[in-house]
Design an enzyme around this catalytic site. Structure first.
Site, mmCIF file in Angstrom:
data_model
loop_
_atom_site.group_PDB
_atom_site.id
_atom_site.type_symbol
_atom_site.label_atom_id
_atom_site.label_comp_id
_atom_site.label_asym_id
_atom_site.label_seq_id
_atom_site.Cartn_x
_atom_site.Cartn_y
_atom_site.Cartn_z
ATOM 1 N N ARG A 257 4.791 5.880 4.439
ATOM 2 C CA ARG A 257 3.900 5.041 3.625
ATOM 3 C C ARG A 257 3.366 5.811 2.425
ATOM 4 O O ARG A 257 3.207 5.245 1.348
ATOM 5 C CB ARG A 257 2.764 4.487 4.487
ATOM 6 N N GLU B 7 -7.571 -9.117 3.939
ATOM 7 C CA GLU B 7 -7.968 -8.047 4.860
ATOM 8 C C GLU B 7 -9.355 -7.524 4.486
ATOM 9 O O GLU B 7 -9.960 -7.963 3.521
ATOM 10 C CB GLU B 7 -6.943 -6.910 4.832
ATOM 11 N N LYS C 160 -1.636 2.694 -0.689
ATOM 12 C CA LYS C 160 -2.911 3.272 -0.256
ATOM 13 C C LYS C 160 -3.352 4.195 -1.391
ATOM 14 O O LYS C 160 -2.965 5.361 -1.459
ATOM 15 C CB LYS C 160 -2.713 4.033 1.058
HETATM 16 C C1 PLP Z 1 -5.567 2.521 5.527
HETATM 17 C C2 PLP Z 1 -5.849 1.064 5.370
HETATM 18 C C3 PLP Z 1 -5.698 0.164 6.436
HETATM 19 C C4 PLP Z 1 -5.355 0.603 7.837
HETATM 20 O O1 PLP Z 1 -4.082 1.162 7.946
HETATM 21 P P1 PLP Z 1 -3.718 2.021 9.245
HETATM 22 O O2 PLP Z 1 -2.344 2.526 8.976
HETATM 23 O O3 PLP Z 1 -3.770 1.131 10.393
HETATM 24 O O4 PLP Z 1 -4.728 3.112 9.314
HETATM 25 C C5 PLP Z 1 -5.912 -1.179 6.192
HETATM 26 N N1 PLP Z 1 -6.275 -1.624 4.971
HETATM 27 C C6 PLP Z 1 -6.433 -0.790 3.924
HETATM 28 C C7 PLP Z 1 -6.827 -1.344 2.608
HETATM 29 C C8 PLP Z 1 -6.230 0.587 4.088
HETATM 30 O O5 PLP Z 1 -6.411 1.409 3.053
#
Ligand code: PLP
Length: 342
Positions: A85, A222, A186
């Site tokens: 990722r 989300e 991210k």
């Molecule tokens: C990091 C993150 C998540 C959660 O991802 P995981 O891989 O489960 O830790 C969800 N939403 C956002 C916006 C994030 O930055």
């Protein structure tokens, strides 16, 4: 800032704050290649005042945890997915990629070097690991950097939300990411974009904010740092399908866990006006693990899910299964757990 002394830590009250641990990992990309990084005791970084990341936001990061097992060993959870990722995020921001096997080895090295800071089994705490990459070239015009720093720090954290305590959330009027924007990456910018929405939510007494899809403001996207799930009246596990959400590794794992638990999981559009279809709702992510959503307020109307004081039975079961696998108490059927050799 002084290095953290392990003797000064209260394992049952860690909170979610930064502590400066003995070791980090650092590697530079220049002259077209990564320059053989390694562990470092330096926890500050130095850049040009014109560094790309400071002005144009070329930054990507990951969030992972190391979990203490009952036998004293330490587990990582699907670190290969974080490696992938990070590179997907990097490609979206026209950055260098970092070799995936090296990423996992670097994470293991940081955990091993700081192993006394991994909270004890049963404390609810874990070692939070933050790998990230920034563009460091001094630039004035907007172009991708040709130099990068890849760095990892770790810090011990308690449960993000203590116990499985349901929290109140509010649906935000703001967007964290555009429809064809950087929602799947991210990257720091998405979080900068969420700060005002988060401040308003906290000032109004909510634990956090939920975003709707940026195109129609009709479907659930989300939370600022966690994906959403709901348990339908039909007993099924639902989670949003959207192009502007972060592909959560916890969510991906939960789809498998939910299937094994007979919850017939579905990724689909979830209309914000259909909240009464759900008996339970929650947030899921590395930091949040599985956190029950007690209520969701949308346009002034508060919708209560299972209860505002105790987690629903399905949410509890999902939490117990996921955290159990991570801590090594529940069978790891899919090879998700990666032990760190100490
Ligand atoms: C990091 C993150 C998540 C959660 O991802 P995981 O891989 O489960 O830790 C969800 N939403 C956002 C916006 C994030 O930055």
């Amino acid at each position: 800032m002084a290095k953290q002394d392990v003797k000064d830590l209260d394992w049952s009250n860690l909170g979610f704050t930064y502590r400066d641990l003995p070791y980090s990992y650092n590697e530079e990309f220049k002259d077209g290649k990564w320059q053989n990084g390694g562990l470092t005791t330096k926890s500050t970084l130095t850049f040009s005042e014109a560094a790309e990341e400071l002005h144009y936001g070329q930054e990507v990061f990951e969030g992972m945890k190391a979990y203490r097992r009952k036998d004293g060993g330490i587990n990582l959870f699907r670190p290969d997915m974080n490696a992938k990722r990070l590179n997907n995020s990097a490609e979206r921001l026209v950055m260098q990629t970092y070799p995936e096997d090296k990423f996992v080895e670097a994470v293991k090295a940081v955990v091993k070097a700081n192993q006394e800071f991994v909270p004890p089994y049963g404390s609810g705490g874990s070692l939070y690991i933050r790998p990230f990459m920034v563009g460091t070239e001094p630039v004035v015009g907007v172009t991708a950097s040709s130099t990068y720093t890849f760095h990892i720090y770790a810090t011990p954290v308690g449960a993000y939300i203590k116990g499985l305590k349901p929290m109140p959330y509010v649906v935000s009027e703001y967007d964290r990411a555009a429809h064809a924007g950087t929602g799947q990456a991210k990257t720091a910018g998405n979080y900068a974009a969420s700060l005002l929405a988060g401040k308003k939510a906290h000032d109004a007494g909510y634990a956090g904010e939920l975003y709707l899809d940026p195109r129609e403001h009709k479907y659930i996207d989300e939370f600022s740092g966690a994906n959403f799930f709901g348990i339908g009246k039909d007993g099924k596990f639902y989670t949003p399908k959207s192009e502007s959400i972060l592909p959560s590794i916890t969510k991906k794992s939960m789809l498998t866990i939910a299937k094994d638990l007979g919850l017939d999981p579905t990724e689909t559009h979830i209309d914000i006006n259909d909240l009464d279809q759900f008996t339970e709702a929650g947030a899921m992510g590395t930091a949040a693990v599985v956190s029950p959503v007690g209520s969701l307020t949308y346009k002034g109307n508060k919708h209560v899910f299972f209860s505002e004081t105790k987690p629903g039975p399905v949410t509890q079961k999902l939490y117990d299964t996921l955290f159990g696998i991570q801590e090594g108490d529940v069978e790891d059927k899919y090879g998700w757990v990666v032990p760190v050799e100490l």
